[in-house]
Design a protein around this motif. Structure first.
Motif, PDB file in Angstrom:
ATOM      1  N   THR A  81      -4.930   3.606   0.817  1.00 27.20           N
ATOM      2  CA  THR A  81      -3.873   3.726  -0.192  1.00 27.20           C
ATOM      3  C   THR A  81      -2.566   4.127   0.485  1.00 27.20           C
ATOM      4  N   GLY A  82      -2.607   5.195   1.248  1.00 25.20           N
ATOM      5  CA  GLY A  82      -1.409   5.660   1.944  1.00 25.20           C
ATOM      6  C   GLY A  82      -0.901   4.645   2.945  1.00 25.20           C
ATOM      7  N   HIS A  83      -1.844   4.010   3.650  1.00 24.55           N
ATOM      8  CA  HIS A  83      -1.474   3.012   4.660  1.00 24.55           C
ATOM      9  C   HIS A  83      -0.710   1.850   4.024  1.00 24.55           C
ATOM     10  N   ALA A  84      -1.272   1.328   2.933  1.00 27.71           N
ATOM     11  CA  ALA A  84      -0.663   0.165   2.276  1.00 27.71           C
ATOM     12  C   ALA A  84       0.725   0.518   1.741  1.00 27.71           C
ATOM     13  N   ILE A  85       0.858   1.671   1.112  1.00 29.41           N
ATOM     14  CA  ILE A  85       2.169   2.054   0.545  1.00 29.41           C
ATOM     15  C   ILE A  85       3.176   2.299   1.657  1.00 29.41           C
ATOM     16  N   THR A  86       2.720   2.875   2.776  1.00 25.17           N
ATOM     17  CA  THR A  86       3.613   3.038   3.937  1.00 25.17           C
ATOM     18  C   THR A  86       4.101   1.672   4.408  1.00 25.17           C
ATOM     19  N   ALA A  87       3.168   0.725   4.457  1.00 31.36           N
ATOM     20  CA  ALA A  87       3.504  -0.624   4.933  1.00 31.36           C
ATOM     21  C   ALA A  87       4.501  -1.307   3.991  1.00 31.36           C
ATOM     22  N   GLY A 136       7.805   0.451   3.971  1.00 29.64           N
ATOM     23  CA  GLY A 136       8.418   0.210   5.284  1.00 29.64           C
ATOM     24  C   GLY A 136       8.982  -1.195   5.367  1.00 29.64           C
ATOM     25  N   TYR A 137       8.218  -2.147   4.836  1.00 27.94           N
ATOM     26  CA  TYR A 137       8.677  -3.549   4.816  1.00 27.94           C
ATOM     27  C   TYR A 137       9.982  -3.652   4.036  1.00 27.94           C
ATOM     28  N   LEU A 138      10.008  -3.002   2.861  1.00 29.36           N
ATOM     29  CA  LEU A 138      11.220  -3.039   2.010  1.00 29.36           C
ATOM     30  C   LEU A 138      12.431  -2.476   2.748  1.00 29.36           C
ATOM     31  N   ALA A 139      12.156  -1.460   3.580  1.00 30.73           N
ATOM     32  CA  ALA A 139      13.261  -0.812   4.318  1.00 30.73           C
ATOM     33  C   ALA A 139      13.586  -1.552   5.604  1.00 30.73           C
ATOM     34  N   GLY A 140      12.928  -2.682   5.811  1.00 33.58           N
ATOM     35  CA  GLY A 140      13.206  -3.490   7.010  1.00 33.58           C
ATOM     36  C   GLY A 140      12.631  -2.915   8.287  1.00 33.58           C
ATOM     37  N   MET A 141      11.570  -2.083   8.147  1.00 36.09           N
ATOM     38  CA  MET A 141      10.957  -1.466   9.325  1.00 36.09           C
ATOM     39  C   MET A 141       9.787  -2.308   9.828  1.00 36.09           C
ATOM     40  N   GLU A 142       9.472  -2.200  11.126  1.00 36.21           N
ATOM     41  CA  GLU A 142       8.408  -3.037  11.712  1.00 36.21           C
ATOM     42  C   GLU A 142       7.067  -2.311  11.805  1.00 36.21           C
ATOM     43  N   ILE A 182      10.155   7.700   2.403  1.00 38.05           N
ATOM     44  CA  ILE A 182       8.887   6.940   2.334  1.00 38.05           C
ATOM     45  C   ILE A 182       7.707   7.901   2.396  1.00 38.05           C
ATOM     46  N   ARG A 183       7.787   8.865   3.331  1.00 35.99           N
ATOM     47  CA  ARG A 183       6.661   9.795   3.475  1.00 35.99           C
ATOM     48  C   ARG A 183       6.405  10.574   2.180  1.00 35.99           C
ATOM     49  N   ALA A 184       7.504  10.913   1.478  1.00 29.89           N
ATOM     50  CA  ALA A 184       7.346  11.683   0.231  1.00 29.89           C
ATOM     51  C   ALA A 184       6.558  10.882  -0.810  1.00 29.89           C
ATOM     52  N   VAL A 185       6.854   9.596  -0.920  1.00 29.66           N
ATOM     53  CA  VAL A 185       6.126   8.755  -1.893  1.00 29.66           C
ATOM     54  C   VAL A 185       4.671   8.583  -1.443  1.00 29.66           C
ATOM     55  N   ALA A 195       3.591   7.702  -8.274  1.00 26.06           N
ATOM     56  CA  ALA A 195       3.788   7.254  -6.877  1.00 26.06           C
ATOM     57  C   ALA A 195       2.889   6.067  -6.571  1.00 26.06           C
ATOM     58  N   LEU A 196       1.698   6.068  -7.132  1.00 23.98           N
ATOM     59  CA  LEU A 196       0.797   4.901  -6.974  1.00 23.98           C
ATOM     60  C   LEU A 196       1.440   3.668  -7.609  1.00 23.98           C
ATOM     61  N   LEU A 197       2.082   3.845  -8.747  1.00 25.67           N
ATOM     62  CA  LEU A 197       2.752   2.709  -9.400  1.00 25.67           C
ATOM     63  C   LEU A 197       3.945   2.235  -8.573  1.00 25.67           C
ATOM     64  N   LYS A 198       4.628   3.165  -7.906  1.00 18.95           N
ATOM     65  CA  LYS A 198       5.731   2.770  -7.012  1.00 18.95           C
ATOM     66  C   LYS A 198       5.184   1.932  -5.858  1.00 18.95           C
ATOM     67  N   GLY A 199       4.025   2.330  -5.356  1.00 19.29           N
ATOM     68  CA  GLY A 199       3.399   1.582  -4.264  1.00 19.29           C
ATOM     69  C   GLY A 199       3.005   0.184  -4.706  1.00 19.29           C
ATOM     70  N   ILE A 200       2.483   0.102  -5.940  1.00 18.25           N
ATOM     71  CA  ILE A 200       2.111  -1.211  -6.491  1.00 18.25           C
ATOM     72  C   ILE A 200       3.354  -2.090  -6.611  1.00 18.25           C
ATOM     73  N   ALA A 201       4.444  -1.511  -7.124  1.00 17.17           N
ATOM     74  CA  ALA A 201       5.699  -2.279  -7.260  1.00 17.17           C
ATOM     75  C   ALA A 201       6.175  -2.773  -5.900  1.00 17.17           C
ATOM     76  N   ALA A 202       6.079  -1.919  -4.895  1.00 21.02           N
ATOM     77  CA  ALA A 202       6.531  -2.304  -3.537  1.00 21.02           C
ATOM     78  C   ALA A 202       5.676  -3.455  -3.002  1.00 21.02           C
ATOM     79  N   ALA A 203       4.391  -3.460  -3.346  1.00 22.61           N
ATOM     80  CA  ALA A 203       3.491  -4.546  -2.879  1.00 22.61           C
ATOM     81  C   ALA A 203       3.953  -5.892  -3.418  1.00 22.61           C
ATOM     82  N   PHE A 204       4.510  -5.893  -4.621  1.00 21.80           N
ATOM     83  CA  PHE A 204       4.974  -7.164  -5.216  1.00 21.80           C
ATOM     84  C   PHE A 204       6.213  -7.703  -4.496  1.00 21.80           C
TER      85      PHE A 204
END
Ligand SMILES: NC(=O)c1ccc[n+]([C@@H]2O[C@H](COP(=O)([O-])OP(=O)(O)OC[C@H]3O[C@@H](n4cnc5c(N)ncnc54)[C@H](O)[C@@H]3O)[C@@H](O)[C@H]2O)c1
Ligand SMILES: O=P(O)(O)OC[C@@H](O)[C@@H](O)[C@H](O)[C@H](O)CO
Length: 382
Positions: free
Chosen positions: A216-222, A225-231, A242-245, A321-330
């Motif tokens: 869960t944490g790994h995917a949301i970090t990814a 991170g992707y949204l923020a243009g990080m590799e 990001i860490r807070a979310v 925060a889980l819902l924020k992670g889901i939104a970021a996945a989209f």
């Protein structure tokens, strides 16, 4: 020498499961469709594991060979195996099932005894899913034989193993941490003696603890991170916002897991702390495109984003925060990732609202659906 067939000579196959089996004095036959990897295994017959952590050391893994998973010899290898393990990806289990079924039929005809099969995949119930798929290919006699002699034991498998660029294509770089927990009651005959393999009769608790915390944490970090243009994961987890979310999401899923499985809160929060440290490992280069791969799988109902959100909802617990992670996945848009392409096509054709309800099961008009769409609208790729 005992023989193990390890389907999947990829990162976790070579970096964890195959290594433990070799160190437990099995000859490990890797079965893969990657011909270059199979040829290299048969030529070199060993490889190095590089522990990339505060402690830097190497382990030599020997007594290994390879066979093509779709070749003429695989059925006989399964027929003669003492154990079969897989690390091919959850969506590939249905593909290897027919080969494993042929191997079981050959065992039956040869009168061979017990075989245990352990699918080491990031999913709940991987081995039971594989069992169902295998049984669709078995004869009646094969089913009767398998019921008697073939165990399919679910497991939880945990070690961060990203792609590794070494001198030898077989070499693999891993974190020092690892955990392999196998469902003992589903094993048949003598329990395989494999140092590093833990046994439990409460596997669901362990696999959900791992999938709904680390992954869960790994995917949301990814995805953030992707949204923020990080590799890399390291870059993303070291970003305070990001860490807070990510931390909040792991605590949201953690509170639900504590309710469901009765985990000790202090102990579980220490488990979360350890995972956060693992994400920050400066010796490992782990890219967001690996950790965020196959977003449709990761947005599935029993997987690492919607699964814990539903568990939190079930107990009336916070899960924003889980819902924020889901939104970021989209927002994850990687043209090289077929599932990411499919997800983006769904959004382009039907709009985010329809895509969210069909992919996650959160119905249009519900509060959760609204929050996900709101978060999606608020964010965009940097
Ligand atoms: N890498 C990790 O950090 C890690 C940790 C824990 C669990 N896992 C899980 O382990 C599984 C494998 O992940 P990975 O990171 O090793 O992926 P990977 O892509 O490195 O390895 C998968 C391997 O399976 C092979 N494969 C594909 N189709 C096949 C087939 N029909 N027959 C045989 N082999 C086939 C591929 O060629 C590849 O070598 C996944 O379920 C993953 O979620 C990965
Ligand atoms: O392998 P996936 O695609 O299910 O998930 C990507 C990573 O989160 C995963 O491979 C972790 O590195 C692993 O689960 C750690 O144990």
């Amino acid at each position: 020498m005992k023989k193990a067939i390890q389907f999947g000579a990829g990162n976790i196959g070579r970096g964890f499961i195959g290594a433990l089996l070799s160190q437990a004095s099995y000859h490990v036959v890797f079965a893969d469709i990657n011909e270059e990897m199979i040829n290299e295994l048969n030529e070199k017959k060993s490889y190095q594991i590089h522990i990339l952590d505060l402690e830097q050391r190497q382990e030599t893994i020997s007594n290994v060979s390879g066979v093509l998973s779709n070749g003429p010899d695989i059925v006989n290898e399964v027929a003669e195996a003492d154990i079969v393990t897989t690390a091919v990806g959850p969506n590939v289990l249905k593909i290897i099932a027919s080969t494993i079924a042929k191997g079981i039929e050959a065992r039956r005809e040869a009168g061979r005894g017990v075989l245990n099969i352990i699918a080491c995949e990031n999913m709940v119930g991987g081995s039971k899913h594989l069992e169902e798929q295998v049984y669709t290919h078995l004869s009646e006699a094969g089913k009767a034989y398998a019921e008697e002699n073939v165990g399919f034991a679910n497991c939880s498998v945990d070690r961060i193993v990203p792609p590794y660029q070494g001198e030898n294509m077989l070499d693999v770089g891993v974190e020092s941490f690892y955990e392999w927990i196998v469902e003992e009651p589903s094993l048949k005959g003598e329990v395989p003696q494999i140092p590093g393999m833990k046994l439990t009769d409460n596997l669901l608790a362990y696999v959900q603890r791992k999938l709904f915390t680390l992954n869960t944490g790994h995917a949301i970090t990814a995805y953030l991170g992707y949204l923020a243009g990080m590799e890399t994961i390291e870059e993303a987890i070291n970003n305070d916002e990001i860490r807070a979310v990510v931390r909040q999401a792991m605590e949201e899923s953690g509170d639900a897991l504590i309710k469901k499985h009765g985990f000790d809160k202090e102990e579980h929060y220490k488990y979360i702390d350890k995972i956060e440290k693992r994400f920050k490992n400066p010796y490992i280069r782990d890219e967001v495109i690996r950790v965020g791969r196959e977003p449709l799988r990761k947005l599935g109902p029993a997987d690492r984003l919607v699964g814990p959100a539903n568990m939190a909802i079930q107990y009336g617990l916070g899960h924003v925060a889980l819902l924020k992670g889901i939104a970021a996945a989209f927002h994850y848009d990687n043209p090289q990732d077929p599932q990411s392409k499919e997800l983006q096509e769904q959004i382009a054709q039907n709009g985010i609202e329809a895509a969210v309800s069909s992919v996650t099961g959160f119905t249009d008009g519900s509060e959760d659906h609204r929050i996900i769409c709101e978060e999606y609208a608020k964010t965009s790729k940097a």
